[in-house]
Scaffold this motif. Sequence first.
Motif, PDB file in Angstrom:
ATOM      1  N   SER A  40     -52.324  53.765  20.510  1.00 40.24           N
ATOM      2  CA  SER A  40     -51.273  53.734  19.512  1.00 40.24           C
ATOM      3  C   SER A  40     -51.334  55.022  18.725  1.00 40.24           C
ATOM      4  CB  SER A  40     -51.460  52.545  18.576  1.00 40.24           C
ATOM      5  OG  SER A  40     -50.427  52.507  17.615  1.00 40.24           O
ATOM      6  N   PRO A  41     -50.190  55.671  18.463  1.00 39.98           N
ATOM      7  CA  PRO A  41     -50.202  56.963  17.811  1.00 39.98           C
ATOM      8  C   PRO A  41     -50.589  56.892  16.350  1.00 39.98           C
ATOM      9  CG  PRO A  41     -47.953  56.183  18.091  1.00 39.98           C
ATOM     10  CD  PRO A  41     -48.850  55.234  18.826  1.00 39.98           C
ATOM     11  N   ASN A  42     -50.516  55.742  15.730  1.00 37.34           N
ATOM     12  CA  ASN A  42     -50.852  55.592  14.331  1.00 37.34           C
ATOM     13  C   ASN A  42     -51.825  54.448  14.165  1.00 37.34           C
ATOM     14  OD1 ASN A  42     -48.762  57.507  13.394  1.00 37.34           O
ATOM     15  ND2 ASN A  42     -47.352  55.935  14.128  1.00 37.34           N
ATOM     16  N   HIS A  43     -52.631  54.540  13.128  1.00 37.46           N
ATOM     17  CA  HIS A  43     -53.577  53.467  12.851  1.00 37.46           C
ATOM     18  C   HIS A  43     -53.574  53.193  11.356  1.00 37.46           C
ATOM     19  CE1 HIS A  43     -55.267  53.577  16.926  1.00 37.46           C
ATOM     20  NE2 HIS A  43     -55.126  54.884  16.829  1.00 37.46           N
ATOM     21  N   SER A  44     -53.527  51.943  10.980  1.00 31.96           N
ATOM     22  CA  SER A  44     -53.586  51.589   9.571  1.00 31.96           C
ATOM     23  C   SER A  44     -54.856  50.800   9.329  1.00 31.96           C
ATOM     24  CB  SER A  44     -52.363  50.749   9.177  1.00 31.96           C
ATOM     25  OG  SER A  44     -52.353  49.539   9.893  1.00 31.96           O
ATOM     26  N   PRO A  45     -55.405  50.877   8.124  1.00 31.74           N
ATOM     27  CA  PRO A  45     -56.614  50.109   7.838  1.00 31.74           C
ATOM     28  C   PRO A  45     -56.332  48.626   7.910  1.00 31.74           C
ATOM     29  CG  PRO A  45     -55.685  51.044   5.828  1.00 31.74           C
ATOM     30  CD  PRO A  45     -54.944  51.657   6.987  1.00 31.74           C
ATOM     31  N   ARG A  46     -57.371  47.863   8.264  1.00 30.45           N
ATOM     32  CA  ARG A  46     -57.209  46.413   8.355  1.00 30.45           C
ATOM     33  C   ARG A  46     -56.833  45.864   6.977  1.00 30.45           C
ATOM     34  NH1 ARG A  46     -59.033  42.556  11.863  1.00 30.45           N
ATOM     35  NH2 ARG A  46     -60.187  44.141  13.029  1.00 30.45           N
ATOM     36  N   PRO A  47     -55.754  45.090   6.898  1.00 30.79           N
ATOM     37  CA  PRO A  47     -55.331  44.575   5.589  1.00 30.79           C
ATOM     38  C   PRO A  47     -56.348  43.579   5.045  1.00 30.79           C
ATOM     39  CG  PRO A  47     -54.097  43.523   7.341  1.00 30.79           C
ATOM     40  CD  PRO A  47     -54.896  44.612   7.992  1.00 30.79           C
ATOM     41  N   PRO A  48     -56.433  43.469   3.721  1.00 34.00           N
ATOM     42  CA  PRO A  48     -57.370  42.489   3.157  1.00 34.00           C
ATOM     43  C   PRO A  48     -56.985  41.078   3.586  1.00 34.00           C
ATOM     44  CG  PRO A  48     -55.861  43.326   1.476  1.00 34.00           C
ATOM     45  CD  PRO A  48     -55.671  44.179   2.689  1.00 34.00           C
ATOM     46  N   ARG A  49     -58.003  40.272   3.811  1.00 32.71           N
ATOM     47  CA  ARG A  49     -57.743  38.920   4.317  1.00 32.71           C
ATOM     48  C   ARG A  49     -57.445  37.991   3.143  1.00 32.71           C
ATOM     49  NH1 ARG A  49     -57.429  37.277   9.433  1.00 32.71           N
ATOM     50  NH2 ARG A  49     -58.253  35.226  10.003  1.00 32.71           N
ATOM     51  N   VAL A  50     -56.247  38.117   2.639  1.00 32.10           N
ATOM     52  CA  VAL A  50     -55.792  37.305   1.516  1.00 32.10           C
ATOM     53  C   VAL A  50     -54.646  36.424   2.005  1.00 32.10           C
ATOM     54  CG1 VAL A  50     -54.766  37.321  -0.782  1.00 32.10           C
ATOM     55  CG2 VAL A  50     -56.459  39.058  -0.162  1.00 32.10           C
ATOM     56  N   ALA A  51     -54.790  35.119   1.861  1.00 25.90           N
ATOM     57  CA  ALA A  51     -53.735  34.207   2.290  1.00 25.90           C
ATOM     58  C   ALA A  51     -52.644  34.157   1.226  1.00 25.90           C
ATOM     59  CB  ALA A  51     -54.306  32.820   2.535  1.00 25.90           C
ATOM     60  N   ARG A  52     -51.407  34.335   1.650  1.00 25.24           N
ATOM     61  CA  ARG A  52     -50.259  34.233   0.750  1.00 25.24           C
ATOM     62  C   ARG A  52     -49.386  33.078   1.235  1.00 25.24           C
ATOM     63  NH1 ARG A  52     -50.990  39.874   1.665  1.00 25.24           N
ATOM     64  NH2 ARG A  52     -51.431  41.016  -0.264  1.00 25.24           N
ATOM     65  N   THR A  53     -48.747  32.404   0.314  1.00 25.48           N
ATOM     66  CA  THR A  53     -47.928  31.247   0.661  1.00 25.48           C
ATOM     67  C   THR A  53     -46.478  31.519   0.297  1.00 25.48           C
ATOM     68  OG1 THR A  53     -49.778  29.730   0.295  1.00 25.48           O
ATOM     69  CG2 THR A  53     -47.561  28.780   0.308  1.00 25.48           C
ATOM     70  N   VAL A  54     -45.578  31.213   1.226  1.00 25.66           N
ATOM     71  CA  VAL A  54     -44.143  31.407   1.027  1.00 25.66           C
ATOM     72  C   VAL A  54     -43.419  30.109   1.380  1.00 25.66           C
ATOM     73  CG1 VAL A  54     -44.070  33.911   1.342  1.00 25.66           C
ATOM     74  CG2 VAL A  54     -44.049  32.409   3.354  1.00 25.66           C
ATOM     75  N   THR A  55     -42.152  30.068   1.004  1.00 26.41           N
ATOM     76  CA  THR A  55     -41.340  28.867   1.202  1.00 26.41           C
ATOM     77  C   THR A  55     -40.178  29.168   2.139  1.00 26.41           C
ATOM     78  OG1 THR A  55     -41.877  28.091  -1.032  1.00 26.41           O
ATOM     79  CG2 THR A  55     -39.952  27.107   0.037  1.00 26.41           C
ATOM     80  N   VAL A  56     -39.913  28.258   3.060  1.00 24.55           N
ATOM     81  CA  VAL A  56     -38.773  28.421   3.966  1.00 24.55           C
ATOM     82  C   VAL A  56     -37.480  28.338   3.157  1.00 24.55           C
ATOM     83  CG1 VAL A  56     -37.518  27.428   5.916  1.00 24.55           C
ATOM     84  CG2 VAL A  56     -40.030  27.484   5.939  1.00 24.55           C
ATOM     85  N   LEU A  57     -36.622  29.341   3.338  1.00 24.67           N
ATOM     86  CA  LEU A  57     -35.317  29.353   2.680  1.00 24.67           C
ATOM     87  C   LEU A  57     -34.221  28.836   3.600  1.00 24.67           C
ATOM     88  CD1 LEU A  57     -35.551  32.866   0.949  1.00 24.67           C
ATOM     89  CD2 LEU A  57     -36.121  30.622  -0.025  1.00 24.67           C
ATOM     90  N   ARG A  58     -34.281  29.278   4.858  1.00 23.72           N
ATOM     91  CA  ARG A  58     -33.264  28.855   5.834  1.00 23.72           C
ATOM     92  C   ARG A  58     -33.728  29.294   7.218  1.00 23.72           C
ATOM     93  NH1 ARG A  58     -31.739  33.319   3.179  1.00 23.72           N
ATOM     94  NH2 ARG A  58     -31.039  35.154   4.380  1.00 23.72           N
ATOM     95  N   THR A  59     -33.041  28.819   8.243  1.00 23.96           N
ATOM     96  CA  THR A  59     -33.324  29.237   9.615  1.00 23.96           C
ATOM     97  C   THR A  59     -32.020  29.638  10.289  1.00 23.96           C
ATOM     98  OG1 THR A  59     -33.104  27.005  10.534  1.00 23.96           O
ATOM     99  CG2 THR A  59     -35.294  27.667   9.766  1.00 23.96           C
TER     100      THR A  59
END
Length: 259
Positions: free
Chosen positions: A3-22
């Motif tokens: 892969s031409p680019n590499h990003s640092p591993r994101p912090p392992r923080v769980a975030r919670t979201v709500t379904v708005l629509r499908t």
Amino acid sequence: MTSPNHSPRPPRVARTVTVLRTELLSPAMVRVIVGGPALDEIPPLQYTDHYVKLLFGEVTRTYTIHSLDHQAREMAIDFVIHGDEGLAGPWARDAQAGDQISFFGPGGAWAPRGDAEAHLLVGDDSALPAIVAALDALPSHAKAEVFVEVPSASARQDLPVTDHTTVHWIHRDEHDMGYGEALTYAVQTAPFPEGDVEAFVHGNADMIKPLRHYLFNERQVPREHVSISGYWRTGMNEDGWQSSKHEFVEQMEAEQDAH
């Protein structure tokens, strides 16, 4: 994988979201739009293959982000549906406004170079969201050859194309082949783009091996200009594939890079 680019591993923080629509994109794919204050914690997306790891109890499943709109506080994720198979597909199919889901991430590593002379975008339905995001990010003058394998003609989607985009749809139900085989054949037998080519090839791991050999060994595409990876493998769930992926990659690279 390369892969031409590499990003640092994101912090392992769980975030919670709500379904708005499908939104039903095709008989085989549904888009789930989620929202909530947790999205404010995510920085603007830099890449087109950004993904999140959705939490289903103690199990995670990885999905590409289709789009993230900070102003509207909305994130869209596309899910391939295989009937009642798996965890994420049935959840997305049955999701209702008000349902909640938690995730880790996002991660990501690739975005198309606007100055490449040609872009080769290849994937099965699991990679379609990342391909759409890449097409969205390309400048209007960019030349792109797109190869996408989907279950049938009914699974096609409208893509953000320009006069410089050529899309090749491969329908699995029209070929007596396994996942990715008809797609691999289509890429290998099509005229190869001329000039400075950048490639994005993702999907079933069983198509990655021959296409990696094709790009690196036959077409001599510089490795820094290729993003290639297996999202999944036939006969394995995500846990099984992720636990064996490193060994698969090592063996493939040892075979193909020996000479």
